[in-house]
Design a protein around this motif. Structure first.
Motif, PDB file in Angstrom:
ATOM      1  N   GLU A 104       0.845  -1.188   0.000  1.00 22.65           N
ATOM      2  CA  GLU A 104       0.000   0.000   0.000  1.00 22.65           C
ATOM      3  C   GLU A 104       0.883   1.243   0.000  1.00 22.65           C
ATOM      4  O   GLU A 104       1.448   1.592   1.029  1.00 22.65           O
ATOM      5  CB  GLU A 104      -0.896   0.017   1.231  1.00 22.65           C
ATOM      6  CG  GLU A 104      -1.862  -1.140   1.303  1.00 22.65           C
ATOM      7  CD  GLU A 104      -2.707  -1.081   2.559  1.00 22.65           C
ATOM      8  OE1 GLU A 104      -3.156   0.025   2.939  1.00 22.65           O
ATOM      9  OE2 GLU A 104      -2.900  -2.136   3.172  1.00 22.65           O
ATOM     10  N   PRO A 105       1.019   1.909  -1.152  1.00 25.82           N
ATOM     11  CA  PRO A 105       1.877   3.103  -1.191  1.00 25.82           C
ATOM     12  C   PRO A 105       1.214   4.290  -0.500  1.00 25.82           C
ATOM     13  O   PRO A 105       0.022   4.544  -0.682  1.00 25.82           O
ATOM     14  CB  PRO A 105       2.042   3.366  -2.690  1.00 25.82           C
ATOM     15  CG  PRO A 105       0.841   2.762  -3.312  1.00 25.82           C
ATOM     16  CD  PRO A 105       0.477   1.583  -2.460  1.00 25.82           C
ATOM     17  N   ASN A 106       2.000   5.012   0.308  1.00 28.18           N
ATOM     18  CA  ASN A 106       1.461   6.178   1.005  1.00 28.18           C
ATOM     19  C   ASN A 106       1.696   7.472   0.218  1.00 28.18           C
ATOM     20  O   ASN A 106       1.295   8.537   0.659  1.00 28.18           O
ATOM     21  CB  ASN A 106       2.037   6.299   2.416  1.00 28.18           C
ATOM     22  CG  ASN A 106       3.542   6.410   2.434  1.00 28.18           C
ATOM     23  OD1 ASN A 106       4.194   6.552   1.393  1.00 28.18           O
ATOM     24  ND2 ASN A 106       4.124   6.334   3.615  1.00 28.18           N
ATOM     25  N   ASN A 107       2.332   7.379  -0.948  1.00 23.88           N
ATOM     26  CA  ASN A 107       2.626   8.572  -1.741  1.00 23.88           C
ATOM     27  C   ASN A 107       2.253   8.394  -3.216  1.00 23.88           C
ATOM     28  O   ASN A 107       2.887   8.967  -4.094  1.00 23.88           O
ATOM     29  CB  ASN A 107       4.100   8.938  -1.623  1.00 23.88           C
ATOM     30  CG  ASN A 107       5.012   7.876  -2.222  1.00 23.88           C
ATOM     31  OD1 ASN A 107       4.681   6.693  -2.267  1.00 23.88           O
ATOM     32  ND2 ASN A 107       6.172   8.304  -2.682  1.00 23.88           N
ATOM     33  N   ILE A 108       1.221   7.622  -3.495  1.00 21.64           N
ATOM     34  CA  ILE A 108       0.847   7.338  -4.890  1.00 21.64           C
ATOM     35  C   ILE A 108       0.431   8.610  -5.616  1.00 21.64           C
ATOM     36  O   ILE A 108       0.529   8.687  -6.847  1.00 21.64           O
ATOM     37  CB  ILE A 108      -0.256   6.254  -4.961  1.00 21.64           C
ATOM     38  CG1 ILE A 108      -0.369   5.669  -6.374  1.00 21.64           C
ATOM     39  CG2 ILE A 108      -1.584   6.809  -4.479  1.00 21.64           C
ATOM     40  CD1 ILE A 108       0.782   4.845  -6.812  1.00 21.64           C
ATOM     41  N   SER A 109       0.001   9.644  -4.897  1.00 21.83           N
ATOM     42  CA  SER A 109      -0.404  10.895  -5.542  1.00 21.83           C
ATOM     43  C   SER A 109       0.752  11.534  -6.317  1.00 21.83           C
ATOM     44  O   SER A 109       0.522  12.264  -7.279  1.00 21.83           O
ATOM     45  CB  SER A 109      -0.949  11.883  -4.511  1.00 21.83           C
ATOM     46  OG  SER A 109       0.039  12.176  -3.547  1.00 21.83           O
ATOM     47  N   GLU A 110       1.977  11.232  -5.953  1.00 25.74           N
ATOM     48  CA  GLU A 110       3.144  11.746  -6.672  1.00 25.74           C
ATOM     49  C   GLU A 110       3.281  11.105  -8.053  1.00 25.74           C
ATOM     50  O   GLU A 110       4.002  11.617  -8.899  1.00 25.74           O
ATOM     51  CB  GLU A 110       4.424  11.492  -5.874  1.00 25.74           C
ATOM     52  CG  GLU A 110       4.481  12.216  -4.552  1.00 25.74           C
ATOM     53  CD  GLU A 110       5.691  11.827  -3.737  1.00 25.74           C
ATOM     54  OE1 GLU A 110       6.700  11.359  -4.315  1.00 25.74           O
ATOM     55  OE2 GLU A 110       5.631  11.985  -2.505  1.00 25.74           O
ATOM     56  N   PHE A 111       2.606   9.987  -8.275  1.00 23.02           N
ATOM     57  CA  PHE A 111       2.729   9.241  -9.524  1.00 23.02           C
ATOM     58  C   PHE A 111       1.394   9.138 -10.280  1.00 23.02           C
ATOM     59  O   PHE A 111       1.282   8.352 -11.213  1.00 23.02           O
ATOM     60  CB  PHE A 111       3.252   7.828  -9.241  1.00 23.02           C
ATOM     61  CG  PHE A 111       4.571   7.806  -8.540  1.00 23.02           C
ATOM     62  CD1 PHE A 111       5.749   7.946  -9.255  1.00 23.02           C
ATOM     63  CD2 PHE A 111       4.643   7.664  -7.168  1.00 23.02           C
ATOM     64  CE1 PHE A 111       6.973   7.931  -8.618  1.00 23.02           C
ATOM     65  CE2 PHE A 111       5.858   7.649  -6.517  1.00 23.02           C
ATOM     66  CZ  PHE A 111       7.031   7.783  -7.245  1.00 23.02           C
ATOM     67  N   GLU A 112       0.394   9.913  -9.902  1.00 22.12           N
ATOM     68  CA  GLU A 112      -0.947   9.781 -10.496  1.00 22.12           C
ATOM     69  C   GLU A 112      -0.968   9.983 -12.004  1.00 22.12           C
ATOM     70  O   GLU A 112      -1.830   9.429 -12.681  1.00 22.12           O
ATOM     71  CB  GLU A 112      -1.924  10.745  -9.827  1.00 22.12           C
ATOM     72  CG  GLU A 112      -2.413  10.236  -8.512  1.00 22.12           C
ATOM     73  CD  GLU A 112      -3.456  11.140  -7.879  1.00 22.12           C
ATOM     74  OE1 GLU A 112      -4.248  10.618  -7.088  1.00 22.12           O
ATOM     75  OE2 GLU A 112      -3.479  12.343  -8.166  1.00 22.12           O
ATOM     76  N   ASP A 113      -0.030  10.734 -12.540  1.00 22.36           N
ATOM     77  CA  ASP A 113      -0.029  10.976 -13.978  1.00 22.36           C
ATOM     78  C   ASP A 113       0.495   9.785 -14.777  1.00 22.36           C
ATOM     79  O   ASP A 113       0.340   9.741 -15.995  1.00 22.36           O
ATOM     80  CB  ASP A 113       0.786  12.227 -14.315  1.00 22.36           C
ATOM     81  CG  ASP A 113       2.204  12.168 -13.791  1.00 22.36           C
ATOM     82  OD1 ASP A 113       2.444  11.503 -12.767  1.00 22.36           O
ATOM     83  OD2 ASP A 113       3.083  12.797 -14.409  1.00 22.36           O
ATOM     84  N   VAL A 114       1.089   8.794 -14.121  1.00 21.90           N
ATOM     85  CA  VAL A 114       1.646   7.639 -14.848  1.00 21.90           C
ATOM     86  C   VAL A 114       0.981   6.315 -14.513  1.00 21.90           C
ATOM     87  O   VAL A 114       1.248   5.316 -15.163  1.00 21.90           O
ATOM     88  CB  VAL A 114       3.174   7.494 -14.609  1.00 21.90           C
ATOM     89  CG1 VAL A 114       3.921   8.659 -15.183  1.00 21.90           C
ATOM     90  CG2 VAL A 114       3.485   7.294 -13.139  1.00 21.90           C
ATOM     91  N   VAL A 115       0.109   6.277 -13.501  1.00 27.63           N
ATOM     92  CA  VAL A 115      -0.489   5.005 -13.095  1.00 27.63           C
ATOM     93  C   VAL A 115      -1.861   4.806 -13.731  1.00 27.63           C
ATOM     94  O   VAL A 115      -2.591   5.762 -13.980  1.00 27.63           O
ATOM     95  CB  VAL A 115      -0.605   4.877 -11.560  1.00 27.63           C
ATOM     96  CG1 VAL A 115       0.759   4.941 -10.913  1.00 27.63           C
ATOM     97  CG2 VAL A 115      -1.524   5.913 -10.977  1.00 27.63           C
ATOM     98  N   SER A 116      -2.179   3.552 -14.005  1.00 28.59           N
ATOM     99  CA  SER A 116      -3.517   3.190 -14.460  1.00 28.59           C
ATOM    100  C   SER A 116      -3.843   1.802 -13.913  1.00 28.59           C
ATOM    101  O   SER A 116      -2.945   1.017 -13.600  1.00 28.59           O
ATOM    102  CB  SER A 116      -3.618   3.215 -15.987  1.00 28.59           C
ATOM    103  OG  SER A 116      -2.739   2.288 -16.554  1.00 28.59           O
ATOM    104  N   ASP A 117      -5.127   1.514 -13.792  1.00 27.07           N
ATOM    105  CA  ASP A 117      -5.573   0.252 -13.212  1.00 27.07           C
ATOM    106  C   ASP A 117      -5.090  -0.928 -14.062  1.00 27.07           C
ATOM    107  O   ASP A 117      -5.093  -0.876 -15.287  1.00 27.07           O
ATOM    108  CB  ASP A 117      -7.102   0.246 -13.116  1.00 27.07           C
ATOM    109  CG  ASP A 117      -7.612  -0.808 -12.158  1.00 27.07           C
ATOM    110  OD1 ASP A 117      -6.860  -1.200 -11.243  1.00 27.07           O
ATOM    111  OD2 ASP A 117      -8.757  -1.244 -12.317  1.00 27.07           O
ATOM    112  N   SER A 118      -4.659  -1.967 -13.393  1.00 27.71           N
ATOM    113  CA  SER A 118      -4.172  -3.214 -14.002  1.00 27.71           C
ATOM    114  C   SER A 118      -2.884  -3.026 -14.810  1.00 27.71           C
ATOM    115  O   SER A 118      -2.585  -3.816 -15.697  1.00 27.71           O
ATOM    116  CB  SER A 118      -5.253  -3.839 -14.897  1.00 27.71           C
ATOM    117  OG  SER A 118      -6.403  -4.103 -14.140  1.00 27.71           O
TER     118      SER A 118
END
Length: 107
Positions: A61-75
């Protein structure tokens, strides 16, 4: 001889698949793990998690995923570099971690 073999077997039996790469500026170990990003926000208290397998399904469970929101997508299959965090889990699925890097894997 027995005193040497038993501790080695114990460490090997409870070792995680993530590999230790480096240490951050505070001396915390930085691990590397392959897995799939999953959006679990439909569940109360959850957000993005990294799903991976180590004899069974496990999660980070990442506590800083908001820093990577522009590169992440489901699955999306990724390789992440992370360190373990002392934060408490809201989702109660896995260890809370801090991501340092996310790299998309080609399928």
């Amino acid at each position: 001889m027995y005193k040497i073999i038993v501790p080695i077997l114990f460490v090997l039996a409870f070792n995680d698949c993530a590999s230790v790469d480096d240490a951050d500026s505070f001396g915390f170990a930085i691990y590397t793990q392959e897995g799939m990003l999953v959006d679990m926000s439909k569940f109360d208290g959850c957000g993005w998690v990294l799903e991976y397998y180590n004899n069974s399904k496990r999660y980070l469970e990442p506590n800083n995923i908001s820093e990577f929101e522009d590169v992440v997508s489901d699955s999306m299959y990724v390789v992440v570099r992370y360190s373990k965090s002392d934060s408490k889990s809201q989702c109660m699925l896995g260890d809370v971690v801090t991501f340092y890097d996310i790299e998309k894997m080609e399928q």
